[in-house]
Motif scaffolding. Sequence first.
Motif, PDB file in Angstrom:
ATOM      1  N   SER A 179      -3.288   9.969   2.352  1.00 24.19           N
ATOM      2  CA  SER A 179      -3.617   9.486   1.006  1.00 24.19           C
ATOM      3  C   SER A 179      -3.118   8.050   0.913  1.00 24.19           C
ATOM      4  CB  SER A 179      -2.928  10.363  -0.044  1.00 24.19           C
ATOM      5  OG  SER A 179      -3.028   9.788  -1.327  1.00 24.19           O
ATOM      6  N   ALA A 180      -4.042   7.093   0.794  1.00 23.58           N
ATOM      7  CA  ALA A 180      -3.680   5.671   0.879  1.00 23.58           C
ATOM      8  C   ALA A 180      -4.061   4.909  -0.387  1.00 23.58           C
ATOM      9  CB  ALA A 180      -4.349   5.034   2.092  1.00 23.58           C
ATOM     10  N   ASN A 181      -3.318   3.831  -0.608  1.00 25.72           N
ATOM     11  CA  ASN A 181      -3.480   2.980  -1.800  1.00 25.72           C
ATOM     12  C   ASN A 181      -3.356   3.807  -3.071  1.00 25.72           C
ATOM     13  OD1 ASN A 181      -3.649   0.386  -2.852  1.00 25.72           O
ATOM     14  ND2 ASN A 181      -5.878   0.410  -2.999  1.00 25.72           N
ATOM     15  N   ARG A 182      -2.355   4.706  -3.049  1.00 21.34           N
ATOM     16  CA  ARG A 182      -2.104   5.588  -4.185  1.00 21.34           C
ATOM     17  C   ARG A 182      -1.751   4.762  -5.422  1.00 21.34           C
ATOM     18  NH1 ARG A 182      -0.677  10.818  -2.743  1.00 21.34           N
ATOM     19  NH2 ARG A 182       1.173  10.938  -4.079  1.00 21.34           N
ATOM     20  N   GLY A 183      -2.361   5.141  -6.534  1.00 24.00           N
ATOM     21  CA  GLY A 183      -2.149   4.364  -7.754  1.00 24.00           C
ATOM     22  C   GLY A 183      -2.817   3.006  -7.727  1.00 24.00           C
ATOM     23  N   PHE A 184      -3.638   2.767  -6.696  1.00 28.23           N
ATOM     24  CA  PHE A 184      -4.295   1.475  -6.508  1.00 28.23           C
ATOM     25  C   PHE A 184      -3.237   0.368  -6.542  1.00 28.23           C
ATOM     26  CE2 PHE A 184      -7.296  -2.040  -7.439  1.00 28.23           C
ATOM     27  CZ  PHE A 184      -8.277  -1.756  -6.498  1.00 28.23           C
ATOM     28  N   THR A 185      -2.339   0.419  -5.552  1.00 28.85           N
ATOM     29  CA  THR A 185      -1.222  -0.526  -5.518  1.00 28.85           C
ATOM     30  C   THR A 185      -1.651  -1.933  -5.162  1.00 28.85           C
ATOM     31  OG1 THR A 185      -0.809   0.442  -3.317  1.00 28.85           O
ATOM     32  CG2 THR A 185       0.690   1.050  -5.091  1.00 28.85           C
ATOM     33  N   ALA A 186      -2.872  -2.119  -4.662  1.00 28.13           N
ATOM     34  CA  ALA A 186      -3.340  -3.462  -4.324  1.00 28.13           C
ATOM     35  C   ALA A 186      -4.826  -3.581  -4.632  1.00 28.13           C
ATOM     36  CB  ALA A 186      -3.093  -3.754  -2.845  1.00 28.13           C
TER      37      ALA A 186
ATOM     38  N   ILE B  84       0.855  -1.189   0.000  1.00 22.72           N
ATOM     39  CA  ILE B  84       0.000   0.000   0.000  1.00 22.72           C
ATOM     40  C   ILE B  84       0.891   1.239   0.000  1.00 22.72           C
ATOM     41  CG2 ILE B  84      -1.771   1.297   1.230  1.00 22.72           C
ATOM     42  CD1 ILE B  84      -2.793  -1.288   2.401  1.00 22.72           C
ATOM     43  N   LYS B  85       0.788   2.035  -1.039  1.00 21.52           N
ATOM     44  CA  LYS B  85       1.518   3.301  -1.082  1.00 21.52           C
ATOM     45  C   LYS B  85       0.702   4.379  -0.379  1.00 21.52           C
ATOM     46  CE  LYS B  85       4.335   2.678  -5.246  1.00 21.52           C
ATOM     47  NZ  LYS B  85       4.615   3.173  -6.624  1.00 21.52           N
ATOM     48  N   VAL B  86       1.371   5.139   0.486  1.00 26.46           N
ATOM     49  CA  VAL B  86       0.695   6.204   1.215  1.00 26.46           C
ATOM     50  C   VAL B  86       1.511   7.490   1.130  1.00 26.46           C
ATOM     51  CG1 VAL B  86      -0.319   4.553   2.849  1.00 26.46           C
ATOM     52  CG2 VAL B  86       1.821   5.703   3.434  1.00 26.46           C
ATOM     53  N   ALA B  87       0.824   8.602   1.337  1.00 29.65           N
ATOM     54  CA  ALA B  87       1.472   9.913   1.504  1.00 29.65           C
ATOM     55  C   ALA B  87       0.727  10.648   2.605  1.00 29.65           C
ATOM     56  CB  ALA B  87       1.453  10.706   0.205  1.00 29.65           C
ATOM     57  N   LEU B  88       1.470  11.399   3.423  1.00 30.73           N
ATOM     58  CA  LEU B  88       0.890  12.110   4.555  1.00 30.73           C
ATOM     59  C   LEU B  88       0.963  13.607   4.276  1.00 30.73           C
ATOM     60  CD1 LEU B  88       2.017   9.265   5.566  1.00 30.73           C
ATOM     61  CD2 LEU B  88       1.935  10.257   7.845  1.00 30.73           C
ATOM     62  N   PHE B  89      -0.192  14.224   4.033  1.00 35.44           N
ATOM     63  CA  PHE B  89      -0.264  15.628   3.632  1.00 35.44           C
ATOM     64  C   PHE B  89      -0.351  16.541   4.860  1.00 35.44           C
ATOM     65  CE2 PHE B  89      -1.360  13.824  -0.412  1.00 35.44           C
ATOM     66  CZ  PHE B  89      -0.986  14.789  -1.346  1.00 35.44           C
ATOM     67  N   ASP B  90       0.452  17.601   4.834  1.00 34.21           N
ATOM     68  CA  ASP B  90       0.316  18.672   5.812  1.00 34.21           C
ATOM     69  C   ASP B  90      -0.928  19.497   5.451  1.00 34.21           C
ATOM     70  OD1 ASP B  90       0.802  21.620   6.664  1.00 34.21           O
ATOM     71  OD2 ASP B  90       2.200  20.461   7.907  1.00 34.21           O
ATOM     72  N   ARG B  91      -1.789  19.724   6.416  1.00 34.64           N
ATOM     73  CA  ARG B  91      -3.044  20.409   6.132  1.00 34.64           C
ATOM     74  C   ARG B  91      -2.835  21.871   5.739  1.00 34.64           C
ATOM     75  NH1 ARG B  91      -7.496  17.442   7.950  1.00 34.64           N
ATOM     76  NH2 ARG B  91      -6.875  15.604   9.167  1.00 34.64           N
ATOM     77  N   ASP B  92      -1.753  22.455   6.227  1.00 34.57           N
ATOM     78  CA  ASP B  92      -1.528  23.883   5.961  1.00 34.57           C
ATOM     79  C   ASP B  92      -0.812  24.096   4.634  1.00 34.57           C
ATOM     80  OD1 ASP B  92      -2.702  24.654   8.401  1.00 34.57           O
ATOM     81  OD2 ASP B  92      -0.840  24.160   9.463  1.00 34.57           O
TER      82      ASP B  92
END
Length: 883
Positions: free
Chosen positions: A547-554, A508-516
């Motif tokens: 942001s999870a399952n980026r690119g629909f990795t699974a 599962i590819k993830v990214a953690l976005f800063d809200r600001d």
Amino acid sequence: MDIARTPSNPAGNPEMADAAVEPVDPATIFRKNYTPPSWLVPEIRLDFDLGTELTKCVATLKVERNPAGDGDQTLHLCGDNLAVMSLKVDGADAEGWSMSGSNLLLPLTGTSHEVTIETHLHPATNSQLMGLYASSGMLCTQCEAEGFRRITFFPDRPDVLSKYTVRMEGDKETFPVLLSNGNLVETGEGEAGRHWALWDDPWPKPSYLFALVAGQLVANRDTFTTMNGRKVELAVWVREGDLERTDHAMRSLINSMKWDEETFGREYDLDQFNIVAVSDFNMGAMENKGLNIFNTRYVLADPETATDGDYDGVEGVVGHEYFHNWSGNRITCRDWFQLSLKEGFTVLRDQMFSADMGSEPVKRIEDVRVLRAAQFPEDSGPLAHPIRPDSYQEISNFYTATVYNKGAEVIRMMHTMAGPEAFRKGTDLYFERHDGEAATCEDFVKAMEDGAGLDLAQFRLWYEQAGTPKVTMRAEFDQSEGAVTLHFTQKVPATPGQPSKKAMPIPIKVALFDRDTKAHDGEKLLIVDKDKAEFTFKGFTRPPVISANRGFTAPIQLDAEQGDDDLVFLAANDDDAFARYEALQQLVTRELLGAIENGPDEKRRTAIADAMGAVLDDTQIDDLMRGELMMMPAVTFLLELAAPADPVALHDARERLKGYIGSRLRDRLIALHERASAIGYSLSAEARGARKVKTQALVLLSAADAKEAAARAEAQYRAADNMTDRQGALMVLAGIDCPARAELLEDFRKRFEGNALVTDKWFALQAGSLDPMVLDTVEALSNHADFTIKNPNRVRSLYMTMAVNQPAFHEESGRGYRMIADLVLKLDPLNAQTAARFIPALGRWRKIEPKRAAMMRAELERIAKAEGLSKDTREQVTKSLDG
């Protein structure tokens, strides 16, 4: 490959090993009971005396005892609807042979012989379209999976590889073009207006890859020079009058050959490559070595008769069948349980090719939409099976979205975990190790382990377990540590024959976005390989947006347990195109499922409309992506999340939300339609995107203001200079009660009268419309002069379209169910393969609310009681009732 192989099993996984033979029910074939063939056929010569009513075939087999076989002295030759006209062994009449059902048993002594068999075939009456059959006066073949046994008696199994020499002779006027596999060696003239051609294929192949075509055809010709400087003659063969619609297919072929060299290092290996378009065909296309036979819908394309989607289909299928030359032909399947070895890998290859030829993010979204609409329901229903099944009764029933699409996703996960360079090393090793062999899924997995440096011991569970994993993700923020922990759980649901499952490795590819800042510090690949797993990340002053399952990795169903605000944030700010699309889909899904239970959520509907408005205004995305973001999830996918449910209620909720969005964004949708309408026709990304958003704008407007949408759709139809615009407009008009509807449907029919593929569109437009009287229309169209039950394309265009039209198929009286059951009973004796493909629509009765479910089940029971039901249909019905 000269002998069958037993795959190595270094991981010690008993489920991947080949088990010993056990007594079994003869109606069911089990993977664990595989044994190598007792006899091999290194060479075969086929001599055909061609005729539409009668074709004579003389097959000369050089047979050798297989040292890896079980020592059985009897040569077992498969047959289907064949009679032995003559049988000789080493030139003398054979003795002691017998028939076991439709198969021929020939006792032999010694280690090698020459066996000659004559059979007589009747192509004109072969409505099953398997083996040798006639299509509009042309002779052609379809041998995958078990069609060769309808031509001659043969050990018709994929691990018997032979070099083929084929001689065809026939009337020159009736059959001026004579094609088969391999290279054309010689031609000549016969007596009384006859002629002949001799073809030789130097590469050993299984019988399912044999092909023959004879008829009145013309060719679009070109050449391709391979990376080692060898010139290949290319030809796309079609009926007279269709030649001008083959340029796109030829370009797609040349692009495929070049791409496969550059991306996978695979060079073509014959002097000729032929494609033939056939109007009567059960499938999309067939990768027969050097002679690909295609359904016409995947060859013929021009702006006037083909939509942009049709163009994409031609490109993708031409690529798919060409890529099979290595992933399917040079390395074939040991047995049919390994079907995903060639199909899953080749689907991934054609997806990668199409992504490189067009828009990678749009292609990914399209592929996931297909997976969710077709494979997820299959994975959760009575016909669920692993990508490598354990048993079957009729192999034709396993040409499924699971084997193809989920199979591709499983190999894509290996690509994700390995990375592009290591994945290429793995595939290079696979091609090097197994070229010329009949291989297994385990062979591919082992090559990926050794070549890409992956540990895939646990990953093998993806080949063994059916079902779509359900994954939940919960984010826990620790303010004092400035850390967020992602908690994952996974569960693979029970499926027929597999009540309990083990945890599988899920990338599962993830990214953690800063809200600001609305930025993230890079994408991270997580492997969730236990029932529960957690991952902690530090450096945050407030909870990030995940942001999870980026690119629909699974290929999973992910519940990220995120609030609407987070989804709105991702829909507006995510830099991963699929994740942005997914956030908007999740918002819509949440609203539609909630509306069924509690009515509309005004705050959420406003958020959805605002997010959609942002999509319309965003200048950073192109119209191809904008068109994807404007689409709503399919009802079939929603049913997976809401079952058991009322599909008509879900459909109605979807229409109401479309109407709400259309009303809120009316002016912007009109402006978008007008902007897009000003862009002229071409195959550029800009023009294709314009056509896409034009129709999507009409779809949303039609639910809000039918009169406005009808006027714009009529204007679009009348001004159209291409099929995409014309069909898009007519699709919208077909669901609106307005004067232009009947007039333009009739105009469409007359404009393209005689064009079979466009006539298919005319049937489908009406069967798939939102018209409340659509079942009456389907019934009337079934009696139309242009409808024939003998052509699979025509049957699918009318009845399969109706079967996926939710309010029509699920009409409350059960009439839609009865119509499909009646079709199956009528079609099964004529074309069992096509008939069986209608059963899954009824087989999803467990997903539907009780009243409709009972009616669906009753129709399955009615089919099951029919006498003489084919094993194709009976297997599907039995599993749908009992699975």
